[in-house]
Design a protein around this motif. Structure first.
Motif, PDB file in Angstrom:
ATOM      1  N   GLY A  36       4.371  -2.268   7.688  1.00  0.00           N
ATOM      2  CA  GLY A  36       5.437  -2.707   6.809  1.00  0.00           C
ATOM      3  C   GLY A  36       4.988  -3.258   5.474  1.00  0.00           C
ATOM      4  O   GLY A  36       5.819  -3.602   4.633  1.00  0.00           O
ATOM      5  N   CYS A  37       3.675  -3.335   5.251  1.00  0.00           N
ATOM      6  CA  CYS A  37       3.126  -3.882   4.006  1.00  0.00           C
ATOM      7  C   CYS A  37       2.699  -2.743   3.091  1.00  0.00           C
ATOM      8  O   CYS A  37       1.884  -1.891   3.488  1.00  0.00           O
ATOM      9  N   PHE A  38       3.233  -2.716   1.877  1.00  0.00           N
ATOM     10  CA  PHE A  38       2.830  -1.701   0.907  1.00  0.00           C
ATOM     11  C   PHE A  38       1.354  -1.882   0.563  1.00  0.00           C
ATOM     12  O   PHE A  38       0.912  -2.971   0.197  1.00  0.00           O
ATOM     13  N   LEU A  39       0.575  -0.815   0.672  1.00  0.00           N
ATOM     14  CA  LEU A  39      -0.846  -0.884   0.355  1.00  0.00           C
ATOM     15  C   LEU A  39      -1.164  -0.279  -1.003  1.00  0.00           C
ATOM     16  O   LEU A  39      -1.829  -0.900  -1.827  1.00  0.00           O
ATOM     17  N   MET A  40      -0.707   0.949  -1.232  1.00  0.00           N
ATOM     18  CA  MET A  40      -1.102   1.638  -2.458  1.00  0.00           C
ATOM     19  C   MET A  40      -0.234   2.865  -2.648  1.00  0.00           C
ATOM     20  O   MET A  40       0.444   3.326  -1.723  1.00  0.00           O
ATOM     21  N   ASP A  41      -0.267   3.391  -3.883  1.00  0.00           N
ATOM     22  CA  ASP A  41       0.411   4.657  -4.137  1.00  0.00           C
ATOM     23  C   ASP A  41      -0.380   5.443  -5.176  1.00  0.00           C
ATOM     24  O   ASP A  41      -1.456   5.017  -5.615  1.00  0.00           O
ATOM     25  N   THR A  42       0.125   6.581  -5.546  1.00  0.00           N
ATOM     26  CA  THR A  42      -0.585   7.486  -6.457  1.00  0.00           C
ATOM     27  C   THR A  42      -0.152   7.308  -7.901  1.00  0.00           C
ATOM     28  O   THR A  42      -0.337   8.196  -8.717  1.00  0.00           O
ATOM     29  N   SER A  43       0.376   6.129  -8.246  1.00  0.00           N
ATOM     30  CA  SER A  43       0.949   5.947  -9.582  1.00  0.00           C
ATOM     31  C   SER A  43      -0.086   5.759 -10.678  1.00  0.00           C
ATOM     32  O   SER A  43       0.171   6.086 -11.832  1.00  0.00           O
ATOM     33  N   ASP A  44      -1.259   5.211 -10.357  1.00  0.00           N
ATOM     34  CA  ASP A  44      -2.166   4.830 -11.442  1.00  0.00           C
ATOM     35  C   ASP A  44      -3.616   5.175 -11.102  1.00  0.00           C
ATOM     36  O   ASP A  44      -4.107   6.244 -11.411  1.00  0.00           O
ATOM     37  N   GLY A  45      -4.302   4.272 -10.455  1.00  0.00           N
ATOM     38  CA  GLY A  45      -5.690   4.523 -10.070  1.00  0.00           C
ATOM     39  C   GLY A  45      -6.728   4.000 -11.032  1.00  0.00           C
ATOM     40  O   GLY A  45      -7.929   4.174 -10.809  1.00  0.00           O
ATOM     41  N   ARG A  46      -6.298   3.337 -12.133  1.00  0.00           N
ATOM     42  CA  ARG A  46      -7.298   2.852 -13.097  1.00  0.00           C
ATOM     43  C   ARG A  46      -8.272   1.867 -12.466  1.00  0.00           C
ATOM     44  O   ARG A  46      -9.492   1.962 -12.677  1.00  0.00           O
ATOM     45  N   SER A  47      -7.761   0.910 -11.710  1.00  0.00           N
ATOM     46  CA  SER A  47      -8.651  -0.101 -11.149  1.00  0.00           C
ATOM     47  C   SER A  47      -9.544   0.474 -10.065  1.00  0.00           C
ATOM     48  O   SER A  47     -10.693   0.050  -9.901  1.00  0.00           O
ATOM     49  N   GLU A  48      -9.050   1.468  -9.307  1.00  0.00           N
ATOM     50  CA  GLU A  48      -9.878   2.109  -8.290  1.00  0.00           C
ATOM     51  C   GLU A  48     -11.012   2.919  -8.926  1.00  0.00           C
ATOM     52  O   GLU A  48     -12.135   2.945  -8.403  1.00  0.00           O
ATOM     53  N   ARG A  49     -10.725   3.548 -10.046  1.00  0.00           N
ATOM     54  CA  ARG A  49     -11.785   4.268 -10.764  1.00  0.00           C
ATOM     55  C   ARG A  49     -12.768   3.291 -11.406  1.00  0.00           C
ATOM     56  O   ARG A  49     -13.985   3.535 -11.436  1.00  0.00           O
ATOM     57  N   LEU A  50     -12.237   2.170 -11.907  1.00  0.00           N
ATOM     58  CA  LEU A  50     -13.099   1.155 -12.494  1.00  0.00           C
ATOM     59  C   LEU A  50     -14.061   0.596 -11.449  1.00  0.00           C
ATOM     60  O   LEU A  50     -15.216   0.275 -11.759  1.00  0.00           O
ATOM     61  N   LEU A  51     -13.587   0.458 -10.221  1.00  0.00           N
ATOM     62  CA  LEU A  51     -14.427  -0.014  -9.122  1.00  0.00           C
ATOM     63  C   LEU A  51     -15.711   0.815  -9.028  1.00  0.00           C
ATOM     64  O   LEU A  51     -16.814   0.271  -8.871  1.00  0.00           O
ATOM     65  N   ILE A  52     -15.556   2.122  -9.147  1.00  0.00           N
ATOM     66  CA  ILE A  52     -16.704   3.036  -9.062  1.00  0.00           C
ATOM     67  C   ILE A  52     -17.562   2.967 -10.322  1.00  0.00           C
ATOM     68  O   ILE A  52     -18.799   2.872 -10.263  1.00  0.00           O
ATOM     69  N   ASP A  53     -16.922   2.988 -11.479  1.00  0.00           N
ATOM     70  CA  ASP A  53     -17.658   3.030 -12.744  1.00  0.00           C
ATOM     71  C   ASP A  53     -18.472   1.772 -12.980  1.00  0.00           C
ATOM     72  O   ASP A  53     -19.642   1.846 -13.399  1.00  0.00           O
TER      73      ASP A  53
END
Length: 225
Positions: A36-53
């Motif tokens: 029941g808890c929202f985790l993530m969606d496909t709207s952005d991804g900037r911070s997830e990509r920043l995590l890698i970079d």
């Protein structure tokens, strides 16, 4: 009555070992919901990509570094790592079989098909907390995104990952000079202090502004050596 763009449509619902996980479509977006808890969606991804970079940047150019991605999610981090030829081995640890299935043969495959076909990529179905506690493998970078942050975990068991003992396990899974990068839905000065007390160096937080509310954050720390 037919669903409109304002009405989320459930594409799959599974009962897994940690509770219910749901994949749904809301307009053009795909969303993952856990218990029941929202985790993530496909709207952005900037911070997830920043995590890698930012993890790569902190490695100071070592050749073909290996990276452990904690949490497959909607696949932003995996896809971004795979798009960068400078990374070597890419290991993704995901505990939910449903999420892996949605990427391999479901709606999320449009985001990660190329990454999953990349010979550098390995998917490990396992609980990340248990994995870092038990693995004898080591990596140049750990990029962890399994919760909404150190203070807002998806399940209670995950809380131990951000404790001194959990961070000691992360350090053991890192090679000397390796980087720990942790995604969070908001900055956590308390977690910065925990990282420093656990012996990590070069601790810092990079914020990513969002449309509403507090910024997302990537916490970064380096294992001495």
């Amino acid at each position: 009555m037919a669903a409109t763009d304002d009405s989320p449509v459930v594409l799959d619902r599974r009962d897994g070992p940690y509770g219910e996980v749901v994949l749904r479509r809301h307009g053009a977006l795909l969303q993952i919901i856990a218990n029941g808890c929202f985790l993530m969606d496909t709207s952005d991804g900037r911070s997830e990509r920043l995590l890698i970079d930012r993890a790569y940047d902190a490695l100071d150019g070592r050749p073909a570094p290996s990276v452990l991605v904690g949490g497959l999610g909607v696949g932003f981090s995996l896809a971004h790592a795979s798009e960068d030829p400078r990374w070597g081995r890419i290991v993704v640890v995901e505990r939910e079989r449903a999420v892996i299935d949605w990427h391999r043969a479901g709606p999320l495959s449009t985001l990660t098909a190329a990454a999953l076909a990349d010979p550098r990529t390995e998917i490990v179905e396992a609980d990340l907390v248990r994995y870092v506690n038990e693995t004898s493998d080591t990596f140049d970078a750990l990029c962890l995104d399994i919760d909404n942050g150190p203070g807002w975990t998806v399940t209670e068991d995950n809380e131990s990952l951000y404790s001194p003992a959990g961070l000691a396990s992360c350090a053991r899974a890192l090679r000397p000079g390796g980087v720990l990068a942790v995604w969070s839905a908001k900055p956590s000065p308390e977690f910065e202090g925990t990282l420093r007390n656990a012996g990590f160096r070069q601790v810092r937080t990079e914020e990513v502004p969002v449309a509403r509310g507090v910024p997302d954050a990537v916490h970064l720390a380096v294992r001495p050596g």
